[in-house]
Scaffold this motif. Structure first.
Motif: not given
Length: 200
Positions: A75-97
């Motif tokens: 996964s990738y976050y454009k900004y630090p989760i705890k330090a940024h108050k607005g929208i944080i663009p995110t990419v998340k890849v999960t593998l499922r059954t």
């Protein structure tokens, strides 16, 4: 002179594109370009254990049985989760059954948005579910937008794109989120999707 300058600029642009780093996991059979200067979070310890075990299909199947919500690939976050108050663009890849043996049953399950509508009453579909091919794999794509109300009173207008790519007895769930009116990452997200390789 202008032609030489233009050629130099093109070469610099090409070099930059080639220099971009790639997330490449034999354990998960998945590869994607990393968004430059974004914060990366992976299930590194799980991945290392799988690689030590020879990245066997059986070992991965056992792991997915234990993890009902799937395993985080990267996964990738454009900004630090705890330090940024607005929208944080995110990419998340999960593998499922993937419990389905045919594509139509898989399609019916992953395009059912009833649970999402319960969580986000103002959910609106932007791109209706459609069949796509990503990394040589036939899958499904749709996009939507919704409002996220945080406990601190912050209201965020989120746009979400979702790719579900079945491969053998599993599927890759790729979620990309940015803002409806700000933090538009469309060009980047399209480039990332084009870079994906599966099952190598």
């Amino acid at each position: 002179m202008k032609n030489i300058l233009l050629l130099c600029l093109l070469l610099v642009g090409t070099h930059t594109a080639l220099a971009q780093k790639t997330f490449n996991s034999k354990a998960y059979g998945f590869s994607i370009l990393k968004p430059e200067r974004w914060i990366e979070i992976t299930s590194e310890s799980i991945q290392k254990n799988l690689e030590k075990a020879g990245a066997g299909q059986k070992k991965l199947d056992e792991l997915l049985k234990q993890e009902k919500n799937g395993v985080l690939v990267t996964s990738y976050y454009k900004y630090p989760i705890k330090a940024h108050k607005g929208i944080i663009p995110t990419v998340k890849v999960t593998l499922r059954t993937n419990p389905f043996t045919n594509f139509e049953a898989f399609k019916a399950a992953v395009t059912n948005t009833s649970d999402l509508k319960k969580m986000f009453p103002d959910l609106e579909i932007i791109d209706a579910p459609q069949v796509v091919t990503v990394g040589g794999v036939k899958g499904l794509y749709f996009s939507c937008k919704f409002t996220l109300d945080l406990k601190n009173g912050t209201v965020m207008k989120i746009r979400s794109r979702s790719y579900s790519l079945p491969y053998k007895n599993k599927f890759y769930q790729i979620n990309l989120q940015d803002g409806q009116t700000e933090e538009d990452c469309t060009a980047l997200f399209n480039a990332l999707i084009k870079s994906i390789k599966i099952g190598f």
